[in-house]
Design a protein around this motif. Structure first.
Motif, PDB file in Angstrom:
ATOM      1  N   LEU A 137      -9.057  -3.327 -27.561  1.00  0.00           N
ATOM      2  CA  LEU A 137      -8.130  -3.003 -26.478  1.00  0.00           C
ATOM      3  C   LEU A 137      -7.976  -1.495 -26.309  1.00  0.00           C
ATOM      4  CD1 LEU A 137      -5.346  -5.691 -27.050  1.00  0.00           C
ATOM      5  CD2 LEU A 137      -7.055  -5.633 -25.223  1.00  0.00           C
ATOM      6  N   THR A 138      -7.928  -0.789 -27.431  1.00  0.00           N
ATOM      7  CA  THR A 138      -7.785   0.665 -27.357  1.00  0.00           C
ATOM      8  C   THR A 138      -8.986   1.312 -26.680  1.00  0.00           C
ATOM      9  OG1 THR A 138      -6.483   0.615 -29.393  1.00  0.00           O
ATOM     10  CG2 THR A 138      -7.344   2.749 -28.714  1.00  0.00           C
ATOM     11  N   ALA A 139     -10.158   0.697 -26.834  1.00  0.00           N
ATOM     12  CA  ALA A 139     -11.364   1.237 -26.197  1.00  0.00           C
ATOM     13  C   ALA A 139     -11.252   1.256 -24.683  1.00  0.00           C
ATOM     14  CB  ALA A 139     -12.588   0.421 -26.618  1.00  0.00           C
ATOM     15  N   ALA A 140     -10.362   0.442 -24.135  1.00  0.00           N
ATOM     16  CA  ALA A 140     -10.159   0.424 -22.683  1.00  0.00           C
ATOM     17  C   ALA A 140      -9.290   1.573 -22.204  1.00  0.00           C
ATOM     18  CB  ALA A 140      -9.519  -0.906 -22.273  1.00  0.00           C
ATOM     19  N   LEU A 141      -8.731   2.344 -23.135  1.00  0.00           N
ATOM     20  CA  LEU A 141      -7.755   3.368 -22.762  1.00  0.00           C
ATOM     21  C   LEU A 141      -8.188   4.798 -23.020  1.00  0.00           C
ATOM     22  CD1 LEU A 141      -4.385   1.913 -24.150  1.00  0.00           C
ATOM     23  CD2 LEU A 141      -5.098   2.070 -21.769  1.00  0.00           C
ATOM     24  N   GLU A 142      -8.962   5.042 -24.063  1.00  0.00           N
ATOM     25  CA  GLU A 142      -9.022   6.391 -24.585  1.00  0.00           C
ATOM     26  C   GLU A 142      -9.984   7.330 -23.871  1.00  0.00           C
ATOM     27  OE1 GLU A 142      -6.992   8.019 -26.439  1.00  0.00           O
ATOM     28  OE2 GLU A 142      -5.741   6.262 -26.678  1.00  0.00           O
ATOM     29  N   ALA A 143      -9.951   8.561 -24.294  1.00  0.00           N
ATOM     30  CA  ALA A 143     -10.543   9.668 -23.560  1.00  0.00           C
ATOM     31  C   ALA A 143     -12.011   9.527 -23.181  1.00  0.00           C
ATOM     32  CB  ALA A 143     -10.339  10.960 -24.345  1.00  0.00           C
ATOM     33  N   PRO A 144     -12.926   9.093 -24.061  1.00  0.00           N
ATOM     34  CA  PRO A 144     -14.331   9.078 -23.645  1.00  0.00           C
ATOM     35  C   PRO A 144     -14.584   8.287 -22.367  1.00  0.00           C
ATOM     36  CG  PRO A 144     -14.165   8.782 -26.011  1.00  0.00           C
ATOM     37  CD  PRO A 144     -12.757   8.717 -25.482  1.00  0.00           C
ATOM     38  N   ILE A 145     -13.952   7.115 -22.230  1.00  0.00           N
ATOM     39  CA  ILE A 145     -14.143   6.301 -21.021  1.00  0.00           C
ATOM     40  C   ILE A 145     -13.490   6.968 -19.821  1.00  0.00           C
ATOM     41  CG2 ILE A 145     -13.532   4.121 -19.920  1.00  0.00           C
ATOM     42  CD1 ILE A 145     -13.905   2.765 -22.610  1.00  0.00           C
ATOM     43  N   LEU A 146     -12.259   7.424 -19.986  1.00  0.00           N
ATOM     44  CA  LEU A 146     -11.554   7.990 -18.846  1.00  0.00           C
ATOM     45  C   LEU A 146     -12.140   9.330 -18.418  1.00  0.00           C
ATOM     46  CD1 LEU A 146      -7.844   7.046 -19.550  1.00  0.00           C
ATOM     47  CD2 LEU A 146      -9.527   5.912 -18.112  1.00  0.00           C
ATOM     48  N   LEU A 147     -12.649  10.108 -19.352  1.00  0.00           N
ATOM     49  CA  LEU A 147     -13.321  11.349 -18.971  1.00  0.00           C
ATOM     50  C   LEU A 147     -14.584  11.051 -18.172  1.00  0.00           C
ATOM     51  CD1 LEU A 147     -12.961  13.502 -22.208  1.00  0.00           C
ATOM     52  CD2 LEU A 147     -11.834  13.878 -20.013  1.00  0.00           C
ATOM     53  N   TYR A 148     -15.284   9.998 -18.552  1.00  0.00           N
ATOM     54  CA  TYR A 148     -16.490   9.607 -17.825  1.00  0.00           C
ATOM     55  C   TYR A 148     -16.143   9.158 -16.406  1.00  0.00           C
ATOM     56  CZ  TYR A 148     -20.494   6.826 -16.379  1.00  0.00           C
ATOM     57  OH  TYR A 148     -21.549   6.306 -15.670  1.00  0.00           O
ATOM     58  N   LEU A 149     -15.040   8.442 -16.265  1.00  0.00           N
ATOM     59  CA  LEU A 149     -14.658   7.919 -14.954  1.00  0.00           C
ATOM     60  C   LEU A 149     -14.004   8.963 -14.069  1.00  0.00           C
ATOM     61  CD1 LEU A 149     -13.178   4.459 -16.002  1.00  0.00           C
ATOM     62  CD2 LEU A 149     -15.333   4.875 -14.815  1.00  0.00           C
ATOM     63  N   HIS A 150     -13.566  10.075 -14.649  1.00  0.00           N
ATOM     64  CA  HIS A 150     -12.864  11.100 -13.889  1.00  0.00           C
ATOM     65  C   HIS A 150     -13.833  11.820 -12.956  1.00  0.00           C
ATOM     66  CE1 HIS A 150     -10.573  14.799 -13.102  1.00  0.00           C
ATOM     67  NE2 HIS A 150      -9.509  14.075 -13.384  1.00  0.00           N
ATOM     68  N   THR A 151     -13.464  11.947 -11.687  1.00  0.00           N
ATOM     69  CA  THR A 151     -14.332  12.603 -10.716  1.00  0.00           C
ATOM     70  C   THR A 151     -14.250  14.118 -10.883  1.00  0.00           C
ATOM     71  OG1 THR A 151     -12.559  12.655  -9.072  1.00  0.00           O
ATOM     72  CG2 THR A 151     -14.011  10.744  -9.059  1.00  0.00           C
ATOM     73  N   PRO A 152     -15.350  14.843 -10.624  1.00  0.00           N
ATOM     74  CA  PRO A 152     -15.315  16.300 -10.773  1.00  0.00           C
ATOM     75  C   PRO A 152     -14.272  16.974  -9.901  1.00  0.00           C
ATOM     76  CG  PRO A 152     -17.577  15.511 -10.572  1.00  0.00           C
ATOM     77  CD  PRO A 152     -16.678  14.340 -10.270  1.00  0.00           C
ATOM     78  N   ALA A 153     -13.989  16.401  -8.727  1.00  0.00           N
ATOM     79  CA  ALA A 153     -13.051  17.027  -7.793  1.00  0.00           C
ATOM     80  C   ALA A 153     -11.598  16.760  -8.167  1.00  0.00           C
ATOM     81  CB  ALA A 153     -13.315  16.518  -6.372  1.00  0.00           C
ATOM     82  N   GLY A 154     -11.356  15.917  -9.132  1.00  0.00           N
ATOM     83  CA  GLY A 154      -9.980  15.604  -9.518  1.00  0.00           C
ATOM     84  C   GLY A 154      -9.782  14.110  -9.628  1.00  0.00           C
ATOM     85  N   ALA A 155      -8.638  13.744 -10.178  1.00  0.00           N
ATOM     86  CA  ALA A 155      -8.355  12.334 -10.409  1.00  0.00           C
ATOM     87  C   ALA A 155      -8.173  11.596  -9.086  1.00  0.00           C
ATOM     88  CB  ALA A 155      -7.104  12.205 -11.270  1.00  0.00           C
ATOM     89  N   ASP A 156      -8.832  10.483  -8.939  1.00  0.00           N
ATOM     90  CA  ASP A 156      -8.700   9.614  -7.788  1.00  0.00           C
ATOM     91  C   ASP A 156      -7.522   8.683  -8.053  1.00  0.00           C
ATOM     92  OD1 ASP A 156      -8.916   7.445  -6.019  1.00  0.00           O
ATOM     93  OD2 ASP A 156     -11.077   7.715  -5.820  1.00  0.00           O
ATOM     94  N   THR A 157      -6.469   8.792  -7.228  1.00  0.00           N
ATOM     95  CA  THR A 157      -5.261   8.000  -7.480  1.00  0.00           C
ATOM     96  C   THR A 157      -5.533   6.507  -7.393  1.00  0.00           C
ATOM     97  OG1 THR A 157      -4.615   8.244  -5.152  1.00  0.00           O
ATOM     98  CG2 THR A 157      -3.701   9.829  -6.730  1.00  0.00           C
ATOM     99  N   ASN A 158      -6.444   6.103  -6.524  1.00  0.00           N
ATOM    100  CA  ASN A 158      -6.788   4.685  -6.447  1.00  0.00           C
ATOM    101  C   ASN A 158      -7.463   4.226  -7.736  1.00  0.00           C
ATOM    102  OD1 ASN A 158      -5.797   4.169  -3.856  1.00  0.00           O
ATOM    103  ND2 ASN A 158      -7.681   4.904  -2.890  1.00  0.00           N
ATOM    104  N   ARG A 159      -8.308   5.073  -8.296  1.00  0.00           N
ATOM    105  CA  ARG A 159      -8.991   4.725  -9.540  1.00  0.00           C
ATOM    106  C   ARG A 159      -7.991   4.601 -10.678  1.00  0.00           C
ATOM    107  NH1 ARG A 159     -14.347   8.009 -10.867  1.00  0.00           N
ATOM    108  NH2 ARG A 159     -14.803   7.080  -8.856  1.00  0.00           N
ATOM    109  N   ILE A 160      -7.020   5.518 -10.727  1.00  0.00           N
ATOM    110  CA  ILE A 160      -5.983   5.442 -11.749  1.00  0.00           C
ATOM    111  C   ILE A 160      -5.209   4.134 -11.615  1.00  0.00           C
ATOM    112  CG2 ILE A 160      -3.864   6.503 -12.619  1.00  0.00           C
ATOM    113  CD1 ILE A 160      -4.933   9.185 -11.611  1.00  0.00           C
TER     114      ILE A 160
END
Length: 203
Positions: free
Chosen positions: A161-184
């Motif tokens: 469950l923790t693997a669904a939350l932590e930095a490596p995944i979310l950093l990968y999903l983060h867009t270069p232009a900034g956080a996409d609120t819909n994605r969050i």
């Protein structure tokens, strides 16, 4: 206060002057990031802006990544305190499943808000740290135990469950232009669905 929720540990005490220098450097670093962005913060620039010697900055942080690691660590501790003693449902007082959902949503928001600093805190000469998930994993494990969902191996479930939350995944999903609120929002909604269905299926 929920003293057993997270393994914060006791920091080694600092000398008064060292503590003041550290506080000053971190305050100045935050100002520089707010003004110019993460990419423009350098060790030389921080020393000059803070009015301290370059050696002081080097001894304190060792590398540029170390500056961002220290900034992230401060904010992590504040997040931990909101989990330990903040209002429910993130803090104590709500049922465990509700707290799991609230924790995941808050954690996703936190990691997206700190994505640039988290990226900059990774030292290119070091492997990606896996220890960043430890505290979240501990908290998720504790709440799973309190939820009494009838799973004998809660440690493995907490890791998954923790693997669904932590930095490596979310950093990968983060867009270069900034956080996409819909994605969050989609990630937060996905976390809630994952927790609700997992706990309902296992009870």
């Amino acid at each position: 206060m929920e003293t057993a929720a997270l393994p914060l540990g006791l920091p080694r005490p600092e000398r008064g002057d060292a503590a003041r220098n550290r506080r000053h450097l971190l305050d100045v670093a935050r100002q520089m990031v707010a003004e110019s962005g993460v990419e423009h913060l350098t060790m030389d620039g921080l020393a000059e802006r803070a009015g301290l010697g370059k050696g002081t900055v080097f001894r304190r942080f060792r590398t540029r990544a170390g500056i961002f690691h220290a900034l992230l660590d401060e904010d992590e501790k504040a997040f931990q305190q909101s989990v330990l003693s903040g209002p429910p449902p993130l803090g104590p007082g709500a049922d465990p499943v509700t707290r799991l959902i609230a924790f995941g949503r808050a954690r996703i928001d936190f990691l997206f808000a700190h994505a640039a600093i988290a990226r900059a805190s990774l030292d290119a000469n070091q492997s990606v740290p896996v220890g960043t998930a430890t505290i979240s994993q501990f908290h998720v494990r504790m709440l799973l135990g309190r939820a009494d969902i009838g799973v004998p191996d809660l440690d493995t479930l907490a890791v998954q469950l923790t693997a669904a939350l932590e930095a490596p995944i979310l950093l990968y999903l983060h867009t270069p232009a900034g956080a996409d609120t819909n994605r969050i929002r989609h990630l937060a909604d996905g976390w809630q669905t994952l927790i609700e269905r997992t706990c309902a299926a296992l009870r």
